[in-house]
Design an enzyme around this catalytic site. Sequence first.
Site, PDB file in Angstrom:
ATOM      1  N   PHE A 344       0.865  -1.185   0.000  1.00 35.87           N
ATOM      2  CA  PHE A 344       0.000   0.000   0.000  1.00 35.87           C
ATOM      3  C   PHE A 344       0.897   1.229   0.000  1.00 35.87           C
ATOM      4  CE2 PHE A 344      -4.304   1.599   1.328  1.00 35.87           C
ATOM      5  CZ  PHE A 344      -3.982   2.944   1.294  1.00 35.87           C
ATOM      6  N   ALA A 354      -4.932   7.768   6.773  1.00 34.60           N
ATOM      7  CA  ALA A 354      -5.700   7.142   7.849  1.00 34.60           C
ATOM      8  C   ALA A 354      -6.661   6.099   7.292  1.00 34.60           C
ATOM      9  CB  ALA A 354      -6.472   8.200   8.609  1.00 34.60           C
ATOM     10  N   ASP A 367      -7.493  -0.531  -1.359  1.00 32.70           N
ATOM     11  CA  ASP A 367      -6.967  -1.849  -0.994  1.00 32.70           C
ATOM     12  C   ASP A 367      -7.559  -2.396   0.289  1.00 32.70           C
ATOM     13  OD1 ASP A 367      -5.244  -2.337  -3.102  1.00 32.70           O
ATOM     14  OD2 ASP A 367      -3.790  -0.935  -2.288  1.00 32.70           O
ATOM     15  N   GLU A 810      16.398  17.831 -24.648  1.00 30.13           N
ATOM     16  CA  GLU A 810      17.271  18.134 -25.778  1.00 30.13           C
ATOM     17  C   GLU A 810      16.601  19.106 -26.731  1.00 30.13           C
ATOM     18  OE1 GLU A 810      18.916  14.715 -27.736  1.00 30.13           O
ATOM     19  OE2 GLU A 810      19.546  15.877 -29.477  1.00 30.13           O
ATOM     20  N   ARG A 888      18.498   6.121 -36.814  1.00 25.52           N
ATOM     21  CA  ARG A 888      19.264   5.316 -35.850  1.00 25.52           C
ATOM     22  C   ARG A 888      18.612   3.939 -35.665  1.00 25.52           C
ATOM     23  NH1 ARG A 888      23.497   5.675 -32.115  1.00 25.52           N
ATOM     24  NH2 ARG A 888      24.017   7.741 -32.881  1.00 25.52           N
ATOM     25  N   GLU A1269      24.153   5.796 -23.452  1.00 25.80           N
ATOM     26  CA  GLU A1269      23.008   5.122 -24.063  1.00 25.80           C
ATOM     27  C   GLU A1269      23.182   3.615 -24.286  1.00 25.80           C
ATOM     28  OE1 GLU A1269      23.227   8.105 -27.236  1.00 25.80           O
ATOM     29  OE2 GLU A1269      21.052   8.184 -27.074  1.00 25.80           O
TER      30      GLU A1269
HETATM   31  C1  FAD Z   1       0.976   8.244  -3.616  1.00 28.96           C
HETATM   32  C2  FAD Z   1      -0.286   7.624  -3.136  1.00 28.96           C
HETATM   33  C3  FAD Z   1      -0.367   6.242  -3.081  1.00 28.96           C
HETATM   34  C4  FAD Z   1      -1.542   5.643  -2.658  1.00 28.96           C
HETATM   35  N1  FAD Z   1      -1.595   4.292  -2.641  1.00 28.96           N
HETATM   36  C5  FAD Z   1      -2.722   3.678  -2.263  1.00 28.96           C
HETATM   37  C6  FAD Z   1      -2.783   2.261  -2.256  1.00 28.96           C
HETATM   38  O1  FAD Z   1      -1.811   1.566  -2.542  1.00 28.96           O
HETATM   39  N2  FAD Z   1      -3.960   1.695  -1.914  1.00 28.96           N
HETATM   40  C7  FAD Z   1      -5.053   2.444  -1.566  1.00 28.96           C
HETATM   41  O2  FAD Z   1      -6.079   1.873  -1.249  1.00 28.96           O
HETATM   42  N3  FAD Z   1      -5.008   3.782  -1.543  1.00 28.96           N
HETATM   43  C8  FAD Z   1      -3.872   4.415  -1.886  1.00 28.96           C
HETATM   44  N4  FAD Z   1      -3.815   5.770  -1.881  1.00 28.96           N
HETATM   45  C9  FAD Z   1      -4.993   6.535  -1.486  1.00 28.96           C
HETATM   46  C10 FAD Z   1      -4.940   7.143  -0.064  1.00 28.96           C
HETATM   47  O3  FAD Z   1      -3.663   7.226   0.424  1.00 28.96           O
HETATM   48  C11 FAD Z   1      -5.715   6.398   0.925  1.00 28.96           C
HETATM   49  O4  FAD Z   1      -7.048   6.330   0.504  1.00 28.96           O
HETATM   50  C12 FAD Z   1      -5.646   6.983   2.337  1.00 28.96           C
HETATM   51  O5  FAD Z   1      -5.987   5.990   3.235  1.00 28.96           O
HETATM   52  C13 FAD Z   1      -6.469   8.212   2.561  1.00 28.96           C
HETATM   53  O6  FAD Z   1      -6.300   8.672   3.890  1.00 28.96           O
HETATM   54  P1  FAD Z   1      -6.075  10.189   4.282  1.00 28.96           P
HETATM   55  O7  FAD Z   1      -6.060  10.246   5.755  1.00 28.96           O
HETATM   56  O8  FAD Z   1      -4.889  10.732   3.627  1.00 28.96           O
HETATM   57  O9  FAD Z   1      -7.357  10.840   3.644  1.00 28.96           O
HETATM   58  P2  FAD Z   1      -7.728  12.352   3.462  1.00 28.96           P
HETATM   59  O10 FAD Z   1      -7.228  12.815   2.135  1.00 28.96           O
HETATM   60  O11 FAD Z   1      -7.321  13.142   4.630  1.00 28.96           O
HETATM   61  O12 FAD Z   1      -9.302  12.233   3.409  1.00 28.96           O
HETATM   62  C14 FAD Z   1      -9.916  11.448   2.402  1.00 28.96           C
HETATM   63  C15 FAD Z   1     -11.437  11.507   2.493  1.00 28.96           C
HETATM   64  O13 FAD Z   1     -11.901  10.822   3.627  1.00 28.96           O
HETATM   65  C16 FAD Z   1     -12.818  11.622   4.358  1.00 28.96           C
HETATM   66  N5  FAD Z   1     -12.669  11.265   5.761  1.00 28.96           N
HETATM   67  C17 FAD Z   1     -11.503  11.029   6.409  1.00 28.96           C
HETATM   68  N6  FAD Z   1     -11.766  10.650   7.667  1.00 28.96           N
HETATM   69  C18 FAD Z   1     -13.103  10.673   7.824  1.00 28.96           C
HETATM   70  C19 FAD Z   1     -13.972  10.358   8.888  1.00 28.96           C
HETATM   71  N7  FAD Z   1     -13.509   9.980  10.060  1.00 28.96           N
HETATM   72  N8  FAD Z   1     -15.291  10.481   8.678  1.00 28.96           N
HETATM   73  C20 FAD Z   1     -15.773  10.886   7.489  1.00 28.96           C
HETATM   74  N9  FAD Z   1     -15.012  11.177   6.448  1.00 28.96           N
HETATM   75  C21 FAD Z   1     -13.681  11.056   6.601  1.00 28.96           C
HETATM   76  C22 FAD Z   1     -12.414  13.028   4.013  1.00 28.96           C
HETATM   77  O14 FAD Z   1     -13.481  13.917   4.185  1.00 28.96           O
HETATM   78  C23 FAD Z   1     -12.003  12.892   2.571  1.00 28.96           C
HETATM   79  O15 FAD Z   1     -13.118  12.947   1.741  1.00 28.96           O
HETATM   80  C24 FAD Z   1      -2.648   6.425  -2.284  1.00 28.96           C
HETATM   81  C25 FAD Z   1      -2.556   7.813  -2.322  1.00 28.96           C
HETATM   82  C26 FAD Z   1      -1.399   8.406  -2.734  1.00 28.96           C
HETATM   83  C27 FAD Z   1      -1.315   9.894  -2.774  1.00 28.96           C
END
Ligand code: FAD
Length: 1337
Positions: A344, A354, A367, A810, A888, A1269
């Site tokens: 993940f 979170a 996931d 380039e 090339r 290269e």
């Molecule tokens: C580089 C990258 C890689 C990633 N890889 C994966 C991956 O491999 N697998 C995967 O599944 N996802 C992946 N994600 C997606 C993401 O990271 C996850 O979904 C992550 O768990 C979101 O959590 P957050 O706390 O950052 O969410 P935030 O961006 O802070 O919030 C996301 C949403 O959840 C809502 N929310 C949050 N908490 C609550 C709550 N308690 N009650 C109601 N609404 C709530 C918010 O309002 C918002 O709409 C990736 C993202 C990035 C940027």
Amino acid sequence: MEEISQNHHDELIIFVNGKKVVERYAEPEMTLLTFIRRKLGLTGTKLGCAEGGCGACTVMVSRFNPHHNQIVHHAVNACLAPLCSLHHCAVTTVEGIGSVANKLHPVQERIAKAHGSQCGFCTPGIIMSMYTLLRNSPQPTMQNIEEAFQGNLCRCTGYRPILEGYKTFTKVEGCCQGRGMANGCCMTSEHQVHGPSPVQPLFNPSEFMPLDPTQEIIFPPELMSLGKKTPRSLRFIGERVQWIQPNSLKELLELKAMYPAAKLVVGNTEVGVEMKFKNLLYPVILSPAYIQELSNIQYTENGIEFGTSVTLTVLGKVLRGAIDKLPSYKTELFQAILEQLRWFAGQQIRNVAAIGGNIMTASPISDLNPVFMAAGCKLTLMSKEGKRIIKMDEKFFTGYRKTAVKPDEILLSIEIPYTKKGQYFSAFKQSPRKEDDIATVTCGMNVVFQDSSNVVQDIQLSYGGMAPTTVLTTATCNRLIGRPWGKKLMEDACSFLAEEMMLSPSAPGGMVAYRRTLTISLFFKFYLTVLHKLAQEHLSDEDVRSDYASAIELFHLDSPTSVQIYQAVPPGQCTDDVVGRPMMHLSALKQATGEAVYCDDIPHYENELYLALVTSSKAHAYIKSIETADAMAVPGVVTFVSAKDIPGSNMTGPVVYDETVLADDQVTCVGHIVGAIVADTQVHAQRAAKAIKITYEELQPVIVTIEDAIINQSFYKPVRMIENGNLTEGFQESDNIMEGEIHIGGQEHFYLETNCTLAVPRGEDGEMELFVSTQAASKTQAVVAKALGVPASHVVCRVKRMGGGFGGKESRSTILSTVVAVAAHKVRRPVRCMLDRDEDMLVSGGRHPFFGRYKVGFKKNGKVVALDVTYYSNAGNSMDLSLSILERALFHMDNCYNIPHIRGIGYMCKTNLPSNTAFRGFGGPQGMMVAESWISDVAVCCGLPADQVRKMNLYKQGEITPFNQCLEQFTIERCWEECVNISDFYQRKARVELYNKQHRWTKRGLSIIPTKFGISFTAVFLNQAGALVHIYTDGSVLITHGGTEMGQGLHTKMIQIASRTLEIPISKIHISETSTNTVPNTSPTAASASSDLNGMAVYNACQTLLQRLETYKASNPKGSWEEWVKAAYFDRVNLSANGFYRTPDLGYDFETNSGRPFNYFSYGVAVSEVEIDCLTGSHKNLHTSIVMDVGKSLNPALDIGQVEGAFMQGVGLFTLEELHYSPQGYLYTRGPGMYKIPAFGDIPTELKVSLLRDAPNERAIFSSKAVGEPPLFLAASVFYAIKDAIFAARTESGLTGPFRLDSPATPERIRNACEDRFTKLCPPPEPGTYTPWDVQV
Ligand SMILES: Cc1cc2nc3c(=O)[nH]c(=O)nc-3n(C[C@H](O)[C@H](O)[C@H](O)COP(=O)(O)OP(=O)(O)OC[C@H]3O[C@@H](n4cnc5c(N)ncnc54)[C@H](O)[C@@H]3O)c2cc1C
Ligand code: FES
Ligand code: FES
């Protein structure tokens, strides 16, 4: 609860590198990265993608946790972290841990000295990931290190040297740090490396400073005492968004009731990406950081209840703890979650993201959701009105990114249950790249058996990636209940799943047949896993067959090991003479401390403005109108720049002027630059650019693919051909004739530093000074002057260094530079633009996709007699360098094979895609890839081993190529033999064959591939270079030459050459930059020839100076360099000299097939072994051995760095990197989220690299050879090893004979090619009956 007034604006307190910063007006939309770079001027931390996908922006964030009375340190992506989320946090950036001037941190020193920094743009991020790991665990394991780097990318090094450098910190493999061994450091002793001697290490760990954890900067005591106080609610009000951080659950719920559309931001890893890339605006953001209820973790009777703000890192930690404590039958689900977390995102994301964010985003490819759904986890929702508990089932997700949670509710917690005896749970995730990638298909599978039996009581199979929401396959599951777990159930379940898991042939994401097959293949893995467990419990008579056992092994990567072999300098070579020694890249230390200045790190001018591009959303259309009113209303906007503002000519191009700087009336690709907004800040410029409204009248045809171009006969002129021998005779002589095709996909450069230009009008005579990240300073100068309508002499282009180029800077970089210069001219102020990753990927083109069609005639023994091959390249909407690239490809159509009768024809397809351009290898790899396709087909047809057929067809010394160049100093045979030896080829082959007999669902493949790469620009006039060398009166020397530094170590090599020639230590020699006012009319730094050309020019200038100093040396032989210089100066001798070099005897004529296109050739051979998972299409790179002829290496460390870096870029090209375009020419893959370059986990588990010894090349400086290269193509050995493994899999299904495998060999292609009973259940949709989501361009 303490009410916060609507207008109250809090101060934000943050510590950065130990210093307190109070931000009175913290802007909620500002990221930590912008804050540290722009506001604090700490430019060591880099921007590579702004979406959490590259790790260039990694910093360490430390917080005090009052509940555990503990300080926690996390690596975090500063590009996604909202500044407002960091109140009362301490941030450490690369500048905070060490500097060249004061003291380096061991983490900085080791990456630099281990040659782990080439362009250096990824280096600060990698350092901060490693630093954070060491703060938490001063003696990590290799596995810890690999995990820490899951979120970091490097495009240059091939990762090996980074891991080698940091291995020295580990407990097990680590070194004694110069203290423990009687005969010096453990890492320098012979046991470290194996292989033919003499073997020398590339760096000496005994020089490394030891790590002393007591010396790290401490967590600010002030933050500790602030953290102990009960927090107060906070409000930060920005231009468009307010950030509210309540201090109680009650207040949070009231705020949610008041602002039901408000986002609850924890990690911001979703919301941040939505705001940046989807242009979404959330006026109110609620941060639940102070709400303890959302961070609680409680063991309940049924499982563990997690507050939804718990991060994924903490989730993993708690589950691991539970698994250690509890009986394993209770933790089946926990183990499945851990398996999902393993793949993940990267560590930086998991540290902040979170659980709640993952659930509530409701992404169809989440996931965790399939796992939670299959487990039927209980969710507690809460609003002002109270709590309710619901089950995560098929009703929870109500639509694409929608849930049953009401707008005024929040998700409070999730209970993850224990599993019971007789219950089994698995989770699988399949993605194009294993590390840090979003899923193609992801699933959770849960089965409960009736008491002590193998009869299914309940089963839940939940999938992501198969519909707009996570789904439960209820129909299938209902039909399995009550049935014994056996072969019949498995077969029926597969058929049911094939029926239930349908996808529209046009489904977003494409890969329709593959995704459907995966649902079944993954179930099959689950079936076998459970069967095995039942058998172990004596609940099933049947167990998994031994040849099926590997199908249930979890995908894991072993820690890589490596060997590098090179020739030591001759005994007696003076120690000051560094030529031939593995000297560190001269900027590596500065790169490691963040002190190295890249284009966007140049301090801002006071009146500077920022530019954002406005690009076309249509592939082929007239521009009817451009409305700018909304854009001009955005605060800070100064002007809109259009074609009308160009004072000179709007026509541009590197060879022919066939494209516009800014589209005037017509656009010919999505991403065509139409105009630009200039504003006070980047945010305002980009916001305004998005507000420009363009109306189009669409034009036909829209030609996107090579196939479209062939149908429409849309080609650029000329059509090129090389012919030798007599084809008709050749085919008559042949015992067999076969035809075949291969498509080779394009490639995005993905230099970590995107294109950047700063244009500064000088205010007089139309003078313009440009600071650019470009490989082509003179070309930039020329085209900017043309657009500005001033002589080239009035434009200066300066290049300090680039964060990678690979051909992408380039010619295409000149367009951005021209637009920025035109804007600066218009507003008469400095203007800067560094493209965002998505813009860069959209506008700048990449490697040409190629389609090869061939007819090959051969003898029964495998000897190829005749070849007729046609190449089509997808050139895009302008010529750019396409002709030279096609040429090339034709020059390399033979690769290393002598074919008596041969004809190659090449067409450049004119399409409505952004113009494709130079990319490391410049058409050569595509040309050779087709060659390797027909030769492997020949081997299959003859039923002979491919290595035997390849070897038999190899050229011999003195033979003639199809373009009539004699092969002198031909070292392929030597490379081949050495590579066979160091790879244990024949023993390996026997092991592979045995493995394949014993395994049905995983197969291994082996391949040996040679390469021959012609060195010189095929445009003859470019084979020239200049240099300017000044000696100052203190004896210091300043060199300028025509080449640019993009990480390849060109400046380092130039200094080595000057040092040997002038016989002075390198410490007296400096290179500051490349500039058009010091060395004019330079060729782009390209074609691998820059060391050859500029090296000779530097040598020439140094020789001139030496001659001038000769008298003074002769008259004072014991004197010092400084004394000779001073004497010459007082004698009024010119201590500045320029040097020049032109490669002799070059020039080829296509009409007559005569003349020499190349100065010489570089050669190499590689052996690779892979293992494929036939059920999922994943593969592992098990082994690669490379032998490369680089002549007499100028610097083995840099050359091995180039070999490994090029090889890994080739691994990306041939196995991983896939651009997805819509049928309308829209590029979907615009960032690291969707476009996957190789990551740390993709390097071969075992990698041996040997530079061929005793192979001096008399045609280049100090007998060296070009290296940038040529090694890239050796990655084709991985591709053909995969093809070999697929062949073994197909044989099991009764399929023999040649088959087409296009490049890259992605999991989708591998799986689809491994045809079996599961693929039969999911036939691909009939072409032509639907509009696909994407097309092969
Ligand atoms: C580089 C990258 C890689 C990633 N890889 C994966 C991956 O491999 N697998 C995967 O599944 N996802 C992946 N994600 C997606 C993401 O990271 C996850 O979904 C992550 O768990 C979101 O959590 P957050 O706390 O950052 O969410 P935030 O961006 O802070 O919030 C996301 C949403 O959840 C809502 N929310 C949050 N908490 C609550 C709550 N308690 N009650 C109601 N609404 C709530 C918010 O309002 C918002 O709409 C990736 C993202 C990035 C940027
Ligand atoms: S810039 Fe932050 S991860 Fe790429
Ligand atoms: S050194 Fe890693 S991206 Fe260039």
